[in-house]
Write an enzyme that holds these catalytic residues in place. Structure first.
Site, PDB file in Angstrom:
ATOM      1  N   SER A   1       2.759  43.007  29.337  1.00  0.00           N
ATOM      2  CA  SER A   1       3.653  43.189  28.207  1.00  0.00           C
ATOM      3  C   SER A   1       3.064  44.231  27.247  1.00  0.00           C
ATOM      4  O   SER A   1       2.878  45.384  27.646  1.00  0.00           O
ATOM      5  CB  SER A   1       3.921  41.848  27.516  1.00  0.00           C
ATOM      6  OG  SER A   1       5.003  41.945  26.629  1.00  0.00           O
TER       7      SER A   1
ATOM      8  N   ASP B   1      13.643  41.322  34.191  1.00  0.00           N
ATOM      9  CA  ASP B   1      12.980  41.205  32.897  1.00  0.00           C
ATOM     10  C   ASP B   1      13.985  41.492  31.782  1.00  0.00           C
ATOM     11  O   ASP B   1      14.534  42.590  31.704  1.00  0.00           O
ATOM     12  CB  ASP B   1      11.812  42.195  32.835  1.00  0.00           C
ATOM     13  CG  ASP B   1      10.879  41.948  31.659  1.00  0.00           C
ATOM     14  OD1 ASP B   1      11.337  41.377  30.660  1.00  0.00           O
ATOM     15  OD2 ASP B   1       9.705  42.344  31.741  1.00  0.00           O
TER      16      ASP B   1
ATOM     17  N   HIS C   1      10.359  38.185  32.420  1.00  0.00           N
ATOM     18  CA  HIS C   1       9.201  38.933  31.914  1.00  0.00           C
ATOM     19  C   HIS C   1       7.882  38.390  32.445  1.00  0.00           C
ATOM     20  O   HIS C   1       6.940  39.142  32.680  1.00  0.00           O
ATOM     21  CB  HIS C   1       9.209  38.892  30.384  1.00  0.00           C
ATOM     22  CG  HIS C   1       8.190  39.775  29.740  1.00  0.00           C
ATOM     23  ND1 HIS C   1       8.039  41.107  30.066  1.00  0.00           N
ATOM     24  CD2 HIS C   1       7.263  39.525  28.773  1.00  0.00           C
ATOM     25  CE1 HIS C   1       7.075  41.634  29.338  1.00  0.00           C
ATOM     26  NE2 HIS C   1       6.586  40.699  28.557  1.00  0.00           N
TER      27      HIS C   1
END
Length: 657
Positions: free
Chosen positions: A527, A602, A634
């Site tokens: 991320s 995602d 995600h």
């Protein structure tokens, strides 16, 4: 009051009988044997002021003064179960509409036009500002406040479901930075009359409403309201019966951003006073206000943060909090005298503590860890401070070859600020050897990696890598959480730049260590950490030989409105910052081995990021590897996470070792 106690070094060494090797099935949360490798716990809860442990078959009463247990008598168990299942007005959301079940068991549908474009009773503003729910009962459960989010004007992001016979278009509403955002209003449902009114907060365009709470009587609603720039925050009260605005009680502005995270809390013994949290003096502290908007006094102060408010001891008129006053990497429990602000410690002064109060606030269950303590649970008397031991978890890793975990600090790139790191070394570490080293990075807002929990909060994958002969290094740079406003806001309008400078100070430290092979340094993150991985690899290709970037942000113009604009402003108002931090122009500078991994579906860092970077690398003539998890969001769920971490590990095994 403040004592400087820093947990700097903790070493775990294997015992003579520790011969087992870890597997990802044991270390990874998606693994088949993961549960047996986590510290044991106790399912304890408060039944008003009675401490109860609920087991699968038996319910126990815990003596608060001794920690001893007795089986709960049948009569009491029936009363306890009835209390747990007591009939109260309840609400739930089905198909974006709100349904209320009254205490007599009758279900009523109170909204009817809910759909993917018009959402009722769900968390809004993409879960920013501490928003985790969309339903807010009054204390007497006679009125229900709820969010109504109109996102019909928000652009669709074209997600695809490949599990259908013919792949199906299943779009997400995704407001990107600088683009049109949704509109939120707050409704109030009256159980007795069945009427719904909406708070008269004005035009909801480009505004955020957060931290909704009620006054004790259930007649007034309070919420924080922010402009889209998120630099003007106001606490406003509304009449819950008419929706009329009553007053603006507080206003806080900033040349960067204001970020309310917690609702106000009323004093149980004085309905005209409440406690508000704010970073207005540079650190998150507590302020006592009256309902006419006058600040009575600041309750806590200092270069440390109040982490959470647990509740009140009504008899002593004290507030129970957790804070990092003792050390930036600790969380400890204190009582605060509302009148004087004087604090009293309620735990052992070490480690990372989380507490739950009894109804009257006179007793506290404290679950905590220390670097060498898997989990302990104590019972605390908040009046006299007496601590009673209740449960100590055995070390679930005692029969394994456990790595060495260390913690320390270095100076940030500004030469002044302390940054805390964790280092993980193989169990048979030899200081005369040269080890390949992997920097694990996150680095973004509202997260940290290093604290005084078990093994300094080491991720299990680090243990797996150390077992394979790597050194792991994890540093919390400026921009991460729990260090105060200026520490957090140092990255404003240029995400990745200050963070990179600090991470490179960490690399300098690594290079000074004789056992680190400076020719075999890798980097991995997910991320924001994926963004940082590629940022580091493309800005310092001479340093990082191998990297694995998971779900990486590539260009902040493709990220969501609330988060992106808080830290970067809009692409229209900060074009230089967006250009500087974009990784698209850096594709030509990639030299090491890089693997990008993403969930195909995602909906947080949408696939446009990864795909655009692939395209940029093709155009620049640079090479990278790419792997995708179909159907995953995600973060990889379930056993897919085991597969993921085996893949990450293998990439370093193939190219760094």
């Amino acid at each position: 009051m403040r004592t400087k106690v820093l947990l700097l070094v903790f070493l775990t060494t294997m015992t003579a009988t520790a011969q087992k090797l870890f597997t990802l099935e044991e270390l990874n949360y998606g693994g088949k044997n993961y549960r047996q490798m986590t510290p044991a716990n106790r399912n304890v809860t408060w039944w008003e002021n009675t401490l109860v442990r609920v087991d699968k078959e038996v319910t126990y009463v815990v003596d608060k003064k001794t920690g001893l247990e007795e089986v709960m008598p049948e009569k009491d168990r029936e009363a306890f179960n009835a209390w747990r299942k007591r009939l109260v007005n309840k609400a739930e959301v089905k198909n974006h509409n709100i349904f209320v079940t009254t205490a007599d068991g009758i279900e009523k549908q109170i909204t009817t036009d809910g759909c993917r474009e018009l959402v009722y009773g769900e968390a809004v503003h993409r879960n920013e500002f501490g928003i985790m729910d969309g339903l807010f009962w009054s204390p007497d459960r006679q009125r229900l406040a709820f969010y109504r989010m109109d996102q019909s004007m928000v652009a669709d992001y074209p997600q695809v479901n490949i599990d259908k016979r013919i792949a199906a278009y299943e779009p997400d509403k995704y407001p990107m930075a600088g683009e049109t955002s949704h509109k939120v209003t707050v409704g109030v449902y009256d159980v007795e009359t069945g009427n719904i009114i909406y708070l008269k907060a004005g035009d909801p365009t480009d505004r955020y409403f957060t931290n909704i709470t009620w006054n004790p009587e259930g007649t007034v609603i309070y919420m924080f309201e922010l402009n889209r720039d998120q630099n003007d925050c106001r606490l406003v009260s509304y009449d819950a019966q008419t929706g009329d605005k009553i007053a603006e009680l507080y206003r806080e502005t900033s040349d960067k951003y204001v970020e309310p995270q917690k609702p106000i809390v009323f004093l149980p013994w004085d309905k005209t006073q409440f406690i508000m949290q704010s970073q207005r003096d540079g650190y998150n502290h507590l302020y006592l206000f009256s309902t006419d908007g006058k600040m009575i006094r600041q309750l806590t102060s200092g270069k440390w943060l109040v982490m959470s408010v647990l509740g009140f001891n009504k008899k002593q008129r004290t507030l129970i909090i957790s804070s990092n006053e003792i050390s930036p990497i600790q969380q400890n429990l204190f009582s605060v005298n509302i009148k004087t602000g004087k604090r009293k410690a309620l735990d052992n002064g070490r480690g990372y503590h989380s507490g739950v109060l009894s109804e009257n606030g006179e007793w506290l269950i404290d679950k905590y860890q220390e670097p060498d303590v898997p989990r302990d649970i104590t019972i605390v008397n908040t009046i006299n401070g007496k601590i009673t031991s209740y449960f100590s978890a055995p070390d679930p890793w005692k029969d394994y070859q456990v790595p060495t975990f260390e913690c320390g600090s270095i100076k940030a790139a500004d030469g002044v600020t302390d940054l805390y790191y964790r280092m993980v070394k193989p169990h048979d570490f030899d200081p005369a050897k040269k080890y390949p080293t992997v920097v694990y990075v996150y680095g973004g807002p509202h997260a940290h990696n290093v604290d005084a929990r078990w093994h300094y909060s080491s991720r299990s994958w680090e243990t797996y890598m150390a077992q394979k002969g790597y050194v792991l290094f994890i540093l919390d740079n400026r921009g991460s959480e729990n260090r105060g406003r200026d520490f957090e806001q140092a990255t404003f309008r240029q995400l990745g730049q200050i963070e990179m400078q600090d991470q490179m100070k960490g690399v300098d430290y690594l290079k000074s260590l004789p056992f680190v092979d400076s020719n075999r340094i890798g980097v991995h993150g997910w991320s924001f950490g994926g963004f940082m991985t590629i940022t580091l690899m493309t800005n310092h290709p001479e340093v990082f030989k191998v990297g694995v970037a998971g779900g990486p942000v590539i260009d902040w113009k493709w990220y969501e409105v609330m988060y992106g604009e808080r830290y970067m402003d809009t692409p229209q108002t900060n074009p230089e910052g967006y250009a500087k931090t974009s990784l698209l122009a850096k594709a030509k500078d990639l030299k090491g081995k890089l693997q990008i991994i993403t969930g195909y579906n995602d909906n947080t860092v949408v696939p446009q990021h990864c795909l655009s970077f692939l395209k940029a690398c093709i155009e620049a003539g640079t090479q990278l590897d790419f792997f995708v998890y179909p159907g995953e969001p995600h973060n990889m769920r379930g056993h897919s996470s085991v597969h993921l971490h085996e893949r990450i590990t293998q990439y370093f095994e193939d190219y760094l070792k």
